[in-house]
Design a protein around this motif. Structure first.
Motif, PDB file in Angstrom:
ATOM      1  N   ILE A   7      48.767   0.195  -0.899  1.00  0.00           N
ATOM      2  CA  ILE A   7      50.818   0.049  -0.681  1.00  0.00           C
ATOM      3  C   ILE A   7      51.218  -0.134  -2.075  1.00  0.00           C
ATOM      4  O   ILE A   7      51.870   0.467  -2.822  1.00  0.00           O
ATOM      5  N   ILE A   8      50.244  -1.053  -3.680  1.00  0.00           N
ATOM      6  CA  ILE A   8      50.497  -1.660  -4.325  1.00  0.00           C
ATOM      7  C   ILE A   8      50.533   0.016  -5.008  1.00  0.00           C
ATOM      8  O   ILE A   8      51.653   0.241  -6.447  1.00  0.00           O
ATOM      9  N   PRO A   9      49.467   0.942  -5.690  1.00  0.00           N
ATOM     10  CA  PRO A   9      50.018   1.713  -5.646  1.00  0.00           C
ATOM     11  C   PRO A   9      50.390   2.778  -5.315  1.00  0.00           C
ATOM     12  O   PRO A   9      50.881   3.463  -6.226  1.00  0.00           O
ATOM     13  N   MET A  10      50.516   2.781  -3.808  1.00  0.00           N
ATOM     14  CA  MET A  10      51.458   3.787  -3.793  1.00  0.00           C
ATOM     15  C   MET A  10      52.965   3.322  -4.014  1.00  0.00           C
ATOM     16  O   MET A  10      54.068   4.882  -4.259  1.00  0.00           O
ATOM     17  N   TYR A  11      53.580   2.091  -3.680  1.00  0.00           N
ATOM     18  CA  TYR A  11      54.637   2.073  -4.827  1.00  0.00           C
ATOM     19  C   TYR A  11      55.402   2.334  -6.156  1.00  0.00           C
ATOM     20  O   TYR A  11      56.724   2.431  -6.169  1.00  0.00           O
ATOM     21  N   LEU A  12      54.184   2.055  -6.499  1.00  0.00           N
ATOM     22  CA  LEU A  12      54.654   1.908  -8.224  1.00  0.00           C
ATOM     23  C   LEU A  12      54.561   3.504  -8.549  1.00  0.00           C
ATOM     24  O   LEU A  12      55.780   4.249  -9.379  1.00  0.00           O
ATOM     25  N   LEU A  63      64.586   6.053   2.323  1.00  0.00           N
ATOM     26  CA  LEU A  63      63.060   6.242   2.736  1.00  0.00           C
ATOM     27  C   LEU A  63      62.370   7.178   2.874  1.00  0.00           C
ATOM     28  O   LEU A  63      61.266   8.055   3.610  1.00  0.00           O
ATOM     29  N   TRP A  64      62.637   8.532   1.743  1.00  0.00           N
ATOM     30  CA  TRP A  64      61.567   9.440   1.639  1.00  0.00           C
ATOM     31  C   TRP A  64      60.475   9.255   0.931  1.00  0.00           C
ATOM     32  O   TRP A  64      59.515  10.162   1.602  1.00  0.00           O
ATOM     33  N   PRO A  65      60.297   7.757   0.446  1.00  0.00           N
ATOM     34  CA  PRO A  65      58.635   7.281   0.633  1.00  0.00           C
ATOM     35  C   PRO A  65      58.047   7.153   1.356  1.00  0.00           C
ATOM     36  O   PRO A  65      56.603   7.728   1.781  1.00  0.00           O
ATOM     37  N   LEU A  66      58.529   7.229   3.307  1.00  0.00           N
ATOM     38  CA  LEU A  66      58.266   7.191   3.810  1.00  0.00           C
ATOM     39  C   LEU A  66      58.204   8.766   4.569  1.00  0.00           C
ATOM     40  O   LEU A  66      57.116   8.821   5.997  1.00  0.00           O
ATOM     41  N   ILE A  67      58.422   9.618   4.489  1.00  0.00           N
ATOM     42  CA  ILE A  67      58.949  10.690   4.952  1.00  0.00           C
ATOM     43  C   ILE A  67      58.445  11.890   4.327  1.00  0.00           C
ATOM     44  O   ILE A  67      57.407  12.895   5.034  1.00  0.00           O
ATOM     45  N   ILE A  68      58.138  11.872   3.104  1.00  0.00           N
ATOM     46  CA  ILE A  68      57.499  13.118   2.477  1.00  0.00           C
ATOM     47  C   ILE A  68      56.364  12.761   2.485  1.00  0.00           C
ATOM     48  O   ILE A  68      55.400  14.512   2.867  1.00  0.00           O
ATOM     49  N   PRO A  69      55.703  11.828   2.892  1.00  0.00           N
ATOM     50  CA  PRO A  69      53.821  11.857   3.449  1.00  0.00           C
ATOM     51  C   PRO A  69      53.510  12.509   4.327  1.00  0.00           C
ATOM     52  O   PRO A  69      52.503  12.639   4.572  1.00  0.00           O
ATOM     53  N   THR A 128      58.541  13.062  12.465  1.00  0.00           N
ATOM     54  CA  THR A 128      57.187  13.740  13.781  1.00  0.00           C
ATOM     55  C   THR A 128      57.478  14.668  13.357  1.00  0.00           C
ATOM     56  O   THR A 128      56.278  15.924  13.910  1.00  0.00           O
ATOM     57  N   LEU A 129      58.499  15.796  13.518  1.00  0.00           N
ATOM     58  CA  LEU A 129      58.776  17.018  12.791  1.00  0.00           C
ATOM     59  C   LEU A 129      57.669  17.708  11.801  1.00  0.00           C
ATOM     60  O   LEU A 129      56.717  18.840  11.762  1.00  0.00           O
ATOM     61  N   LEU A 130      57.758  16.603  10.876  1.00  0.00           N
ATOM     62  CA  LEU A 130      57.002  17.073   9.368  1.00  0.00           C
ATOM     63  C   LEU A 130      55.673  16.989   9.729  1.00  0.00           C
ATOM     64  O   LEU A 130      54.505  17.501   9.526  1.00  0.00           O
ATOM     65  N   THR A 131      55.128  16.002  10.513  1.00  0.00           N
ATOM     66  CA  THR A 131      53.266  15.363  11.181  1.00  0.00           C
ATOM     67  C   THR A 131      53.203  16.373  11.586  1.00  0.00           C
ATOM     68  O   THR A 131      51.849  16.860  11.912  1.00  0.00           O
ATOM     69  N   VAL A 132      53.558  16.908  12.777  1.00  0.00           N
ATOM     70  CA  VAL A 132      52.628  17.422  14.251  1.00  0.00           C
ATOM     71  C   VAL A 132      53.088  19.269  13.231  1.00  0.00           C
ATOM     72  O   VAL A 132      51.709  19.750  13.267  1.00  0.00           O
ATOM     73  N   VAL A 133      54.265  19.298  12.198  1.00  0.00           N
ATOM     74  CA  VAL A 133      53.814  21.045  11.579  1.00  0.00           C
ATOM     75  C   VAL A 133      52.498  21.287  10.951  1.00  0.00           C
ATOM     76  O   VAL A 133      51.921  21.600  10.712  1.00  0.00           O
ATOM     77  N   SER A 134      52.039  20.028  10.097  1.00  0.00           N
ATOM     78  CA  SER A 134      51.312  19.907   9.106  1.00  0.00           C
ATOM     79  C   SER A 134      49.786  19.548   9.600  1.00  0.00           C
ATOM     80  O   SER A 134      48.830  20.041   8.889  1.00  0.00           O
TER      81      SER A 134
END
Length: 296
Positions: free
Chosen positions: A141-146, A158-164, A100-106
């Protein structure tokens, strides 16, 4: 004699009309409130059912009995004693809070630029944001997962979900942009005349006025991350230490037997923080969603 008889009839007609109007208003009041009560029960009864089932014994759960014979408050203690449950809480708080913090700031600077700046390609940029809102996550989801799992070796976290989230969210940008459009440009011009740069204008003038919109975006993102099941299933399913509450609830269902009382107790514990957050922040949430403009 005829004139004398006509007068009472003329005086009685308004009384009948008033009674008819009052009766009609009463019937409308009853109909509207009955409909409101029916809708409230429609949304409330499932939650009441979950709470009552969470306080039943395993033998009584999902039977015809709607009220517990004995109130099993120990079910909640058993849920907390489940291996990994506190870890799921920690992971969910990190995922929802940091995301939430990263989404608001960005998202705020992008929305501010789309709402208040005039530059070539602004409409095209807005169309791209709207297009991203329409794009289902299952498509990429497939290219993102790869990319995250094979190239960066971040599977099981959980970093693949938080970093974006640090690169903005299309829905959040669009909602904030719509809210910032309601802020008069005269406030921004006055700040610039006083010597404020764009960053200072954003932080000192725009952000205080945009608190309802920011609160709405933060709540939307927090609820999404808290209830997200698809993302943790894709990236964190292989590592129980990275599970979230929404995905960890699946472990309460066994192959041959399910303790529905404990499952419902865990469900109540997962829902409780979201309900409390919305209860205390509903005023800012409603103001931000309705986009009513600047609040003095």
């Amino acid at each position: 004699m005829t004139q004398v008889l006509d007068k009472p009839v003329q005086l009685a007609n308004p009384t009948v009309a008033e009674r008819t109007a009052r009766r009609r208003a009463l019937l409308e009041w009853i109909a509207i409130h009955s409909l409101g009560i029916a809708v409230a029960l429609f949304f409330t009864l499932p939650f009441v059912f979950v709470v009552l089932t969470s306080l039943m014994s395993d033998q009584q759960a999902l039977t015809r009995d709607l009220v517990p014979d004995t109130w099993q408050w120990s079910n909640y203690t058993k849920v907390f004693d489940t291996p990994g449950f506190l870890t799921w809480w920690r992971n969910t708080l990190i995922y929802a809070g940091l995301g939430t913090l990263l989404t608001v700031v960005s998202s705020v600077p992008v929305a501010y630029a789309l709402a208040k700046f005039r530059f070539r390609g602004r409409n095209l940029s807005l169309m791209l944001v709207i297009s991203m809102m329409m794009l289902p996550p299952q498509v990429v989801i497939i290219p993102m997962y790869l990319f995250w799992a094979k190239q960066l070796d971040l599977s099981g976290t959980l970093w693949p979900l938080i970093i974006p989230m640090a690169f903005g969210d299309a829905f959040s940008i669009f909602l904030l942009r719509q809210f910032l459009m309601t802020i008069p440009n005269e406030y921004l011009d006055a700040a610039r005349v006083d010597g404020c740069g764009e960053f200072r204008t954003l932080t000192r003038v725009v952000l205080p006025m945009a608190k309802p919109g920011i609160a709405a975006v933060a709540l939307f993102q927090f609820f999404y991350a808290w209830n997200d099941y698809f993302g943790p299933q894709i990236y964190a399913s292989e590592n129980p230490g990275a599970w979230t509450l929404s995905y960890g609830l699946e472990s309460f269902k066994g192959a041959h037997h399910t303790d529905w009382n404990l499952t419902m107790a865990a469900t109540v514990l997962v829902m409780a923080p979201v309900i409390l957050v919305f209860f205390f922040a509903q005023k800012a949430f409603v103001e931000g969603v309705t986009l009513t403009g600047v609040k003095g």
